[in-house]
Write a protein that holds these residues in place. Structure first.
Motif, PDB file in Angstrom:
ATOM      1  N   MET A   1      28.415  12.115 -19.867  1.00 56.34           N
ATOM      2  CA  MET A   1      29.915  12.578 -18.959  1.00 56.34           C
ATOM      3  C   MET A   1      29.162  14.003 -18.182  1.00 56.34           C
ATOM      4  O   MET A   1      29.842  14.223 -17.274  1.00 56.34           O
ATOM      5  N   LYS A   2      28.973  14.886 -18.684  1.00 51.88           N
ATOM      6  CA  LYS A   2      28.333  16.516 -18.614  1.00 51.88           C
ATOM      7  C   LYS A   2      27.526  16.215 -17.544  1.00 51.88           C
ATOM      8  O   LYS A   2      27.981  16.841 -16.366  1.00 51.88           O
ATOM      9  N   LYS A   3      26.646  15.093 -16.921  1.00 49.01           N
ATOM     10  CA  LYS A   3      25.681  15.292 -16.325  1.00 49.01           C
ATOM     11  C   LYS A   3      26.245  14.917 -15.244  1.00 49.01           C
ATOM     12  O   LYS A   3      26.605  15.252 -14.257  1.00 49.01           O
ATOM     13  N   ALA A   4      27.568  13.672 -14.912  1.00 50.63           N
ATOM     14  CA  ALA A   4      28.117  13.138 -14.077  1.00 50.63           C
ATOM     15  C   ALA A   4      28.712  14.683 -13.044  1.00 50.63           C
ATOM     16  O   ALA A   4      29.227  14.188 -11.950  1.00 50.63           O
ATOM     17  N   LEU A   5      29.486  15.373 -14.474  1.00 51.88           N
ATOM     18  CA  LEU A   5      29.989  16.362 -14.114  1.00 51.88           C
ATOM     19  C   LEU A   5      29.414  17.429 -13.095  1.00 51.88           C
ATOM     20  O   LEU A   5      29.946  17.634 -12.221  1.00 51.88           O
ATOM     21  N   ILE A   6      28.223  18.102 -13.479  1.00 56.88           N
ATOM     22  CA  ILE A   6      28.110  18.440 -13.420  1.00 56.88           C
ATOM     23  C   ILE A   6      27.043  17.957 -11.533  1.00 56.88           C
ATOM     24  O   ILE A   6      27.177  18.744 -10.252  1.00 56.88           O
ATOM     25  N   THR A   7      26.739  16.823 -11.526  1.00 59.49           N
ATOM     26  CA  THR A   7      26.141  16.237 -10.461  1.00 59.49           C
ATOM     27  C   THR A   7      27.503  16.265  -9.208  1.00 59.49           C
ATOM     28  O   THR A   7      26.853  16.736  -7.620  1.00 59.49           O
TER      29      THR A   7
ATOM     30  N   SER B   1      34.535   9.834  -6.970  1.00 57.58           N
ATOM     31  CA  SER B   1      33.645   9.139  -8.802  1.00 57.58           C
ATOM     32  C   SER B   1      33.363  10.073  -9.380  1.00 57.58           C
ATOM     33  O   SER B   1      33.640   9.704 -10.990  1.00 57.58           O
ATOM     34  N   GLY B   2      33.719  11.941  -9.372  1.00 56.88           N
ATOM     35  CA  GLY B   2      33.704  11.935 -10.613  1.00 56.88           C
ATOM     36  C   GLY B   2      35.497  11.951 -11.026  1.00 56.88           C
ATOM     37  O   GLY B   2      35.264  11.958 -12.660  1.00 56.88           O
ATOM     38  N   LEU B   3      36.408  12.035 -10.656  1.00 50.19           N
ATOM     39  CA  LEU B   3      37.519  11.635 -11.262  1.00 50.19           C
ATOM     40  C   LEU B   3      37.337  10.220 -11.630  1.00 50.19           C
ATOM     41  O   LEU B   3      37.901   9.926 -13.444  1.00 50.19           O
ATOM     42  N   ILE B   4      36.444   9.197 -11.216  1.00 50.88           N
ATOM     43  CA  ILE B   4      36.806   7.542 -12.650  1.00 50.88           C
ATOM     44  C   ILE B   4      36.233   8.137 -13.167  1.00 50.88           C
ATOM     45  O   ILE B   4      35.634   7.895 -14.659  1.00 50.88           O
ATOM     46  N   VAL B   5      34.623   8.581 -13.584  1.00 51.45           N
ATOM     47  CA  VAL B   5      33.822   9.093 -15.103  1.00 51.45           C
ATOM     48  C   VAL B   5      34.491   9.549 -15.595  1.00 51.45           C
ATOM     49  O   VAL B   5      34.526   9.227 -16.887  1.00 51.45           O
ATOM     50  N   VAL B   6      35.725  10.856 -15.480  1.00 55.00           N
ATOM     51  CA  VAL B   6      36.031  11.873 -16.024  1.00 55.00           C
ATOM     52  C   VAL B   6      36.997  10.433 -16.734  1.00 55.00           C
ATOM     53  O   VAL B   6      37.314  10.339 -17.814  1.00 55.00           O
ATOM     54  N   CYS B   7      38.106  10.112 -16.051  1.00 52.17           N
ATOM     55  CA  CYS B   7      39.250   9.205 -16.825  1.00 52.17           C
ATOM     56  C   CYS B   7      38.252   8.040 -17.244  1.00 52.17           C
ATOM     57  O   CYS B   7      39.274   7.349 -18.081  1.00 52.17           O
ATOM     58  N   THR B   8      37.358   7.081 -17.467  1.00 61.51           N
ATOM     59  CA  THR B   8      36.828   6.111 -18.054  1.00 61.51           C
ATOM     60  C   THR B   8      36.235   6.631 -19.198  1.00 61.51           C
ATOM     61  O   THR B   8      36.786   6.247 -20.430  1.00 61.51           O
ATOM     62  N   GLU B   9      35.948   8.029 -19.093  1.00 58.15           N
ATOM     63  CA  GLU B   9      35.206   8.916 -21.025  1.00 58.15           C
ATOM     64  C   GLU B   9      36.587   8.939 -21.745  1.00 58.15           C
ATOM     65  O   GLU B   9      36.144   8.536 -22.460  1.00 58.15           O
ATOM     66  N   LEU B  10      37.601   9.367 -20.973  1.00 60.98           N
ATOM     67  CA  LEU B  10      39.250   9.990 -21.429  1.00 60.98           C
ATOM     68  C   LEU B  10      38.764   8.394 -22.342  1.00 60.98           C
ATOM     69  O   LEU B  10      39.807   8.599 -23.267  1.00 60.98           O
ATOM     70  N   ILE B  11      38.846   6.738 -21.579  1.00 61.33           N
ATOM     71  CA  ILE B  11      39.306   5.642 -21.953  1.00 61.33           C
ATOM     72  C   ILE B  11      39.386   5.546 -23.087  1.00 61.33           C
ATOM     73  O   ILE B  11      39.164   4.630 -24.412  1.00 61.33           O
ATOM     74  N   LEU B  12      37.758   5.392 -23.083  1.00 59.74           N
ATOM     75  CA  LEU B  12      36.858   4.930 -23.978  1.00 59.74           C
ATOM     76  C   LEU B  12      36.857   6.167 -25.157  1.00 59.74           C
ATOM     77  O   LEU B  12      36.366   5.725 -25.875  1.00 59.74           O
TER      78      LEU B  12
ATOM     79  N   GLU C   1      39.228   7.104 -26.524  1.00 62.15           N
ATOM     80  CA  GLU C   1      41.066   6.663 -26.760  1.00 62.15           C
ATOM     81  C   GLU C   1      40.402   5.197 -27.360  1.00 62.15           C
ATOM     82  O   GLU C   1      41.011   5.314 -28.470  1.00 62.15           O
ATOM     83  N   ILE C   2      40.130   4.585 -26.991  1.00 61.25           N
ATOM     84  CA  ILE C   2      39.881   3.565 -27.934  1.00 61.25           C
ATOM     85  C   ILE C   2      38.654   3.333 -29.163  1.00 61.25           C
ATOM     86  O   ILE C   2      39.056   3.136 -29.830  1.00 61.25           O
ATOM     87  N   LYS C   3      37.736   4.254 -28.755  1.00 56.50           N
ATOM     88  CA  LYS C   3      36.424   4.505 -30.203  1.00 56.50           C
ATOM     89  C   LYS C   3      38.027   5.002 -31.344  1.00 56.50           C
ATOM     90  O   LYS C   3      37.954   4.831 -32.426  1.00 56.50           O
ATOM     91  N   SER C   4      39.276   5.798 -30.655  1.00 60.97           N
ATOM     92  CA  SER C   4      39.912   6.465 -32.052  1.00 60.97           C
ATOM     93  C   SER C   4      40.454   5.381 -31.844  1.00 60.97           C
ATOM     94  O   SER C   4      41.254   5.033 -33.731  1.00 60.97           O
ATOM     95  N   LEU C   5      41.229   4.478 -31.740  1.00 62.30           N
ATOM     96  CA  LEU C   5      41.479   3.524 -32.151  1.00 62.30           C
ATOM     97  C   LEU C   5      41.402   2.487 -32.882  1.00 62.30           C
ATOM     98  O   LEU C   5      42.018   2.158 -34.228  1.00 62.30           O
ATOM     99  N   LYS C   6      39.845   2.183 -32.543  1.00 59.65           N
ATOM    100  CA  LYS C   6      38.932   1.561 -32.830  1.00 59.65           C
ATOM    101  C   LYS C   6      39.027   1.998 -34.479  1.00 59.65           C
ATOM    102  O   LYS C   6      38.699   1.392 -35.940  1.00 59.65           O
ATOM    103  N   ALA C   7      38.954   3.517 -34.885  1.00 59.60           N
ATOM    104  CA  ALA C   7      38.510   4.132 -36.071  1.00 59.60           C
ATOM    105  C   ALA C   7      39.349   3.898 -36.759  1.00 59.60           C
ATOM    106  O   ALA C   7      39.900   4.076 -37.837  1.00 59.60           O
TER     107      ALA C   7
END
Length: 78
Positions: free
Chosen positions: A1-7, A50-61, A63-69
């Motif tokens: 995610m950091k690479k996408a935001l920097i780019t 496109s950066g906003l899409i990447v950030v939102c996707t990362e946040l959703i992922l 949250e899903i990992k947190s719920l799964k745990a």
């Protein structure tokens, strides 16, 4: 995610602000010119979206990992 935001930030800086002049210099090498200058704000918008899409996707992922745990932790307790 950091690479996408920097780019995203670097491309936004080169096309819109604060280094918009550098893009004007590069446009002579890469092609384009005054005729295409009206497209630069559109390019900036596309980059930001496109950066906003990447950030939102990362946040959703995350949250899903947190719920799964949480679900696996509750199943282990039972």
């Amino acid at each position: 995610m950091k690479k996408a935001l920097i780019t995203m930030f670097v491309m936004f800086a080169f096309t819109i602000w604060p280094f918009g002049g550098i893009w004007q210099l590069l446009s002579g090498i890469l092609g384009g010119g005054v005729q295409e200058s009206f497209l630069y704000p559109i390019y900036g918008g596309i980059i930001l979206l496109s950066g906003l899409i990447v950030v939102c996707t990362e946040l959703i992922l995350e949250e899903i990992k947190s719920l799964k745990a949480n679900i696996t932790h509750k199943n282990e307790e039972c």
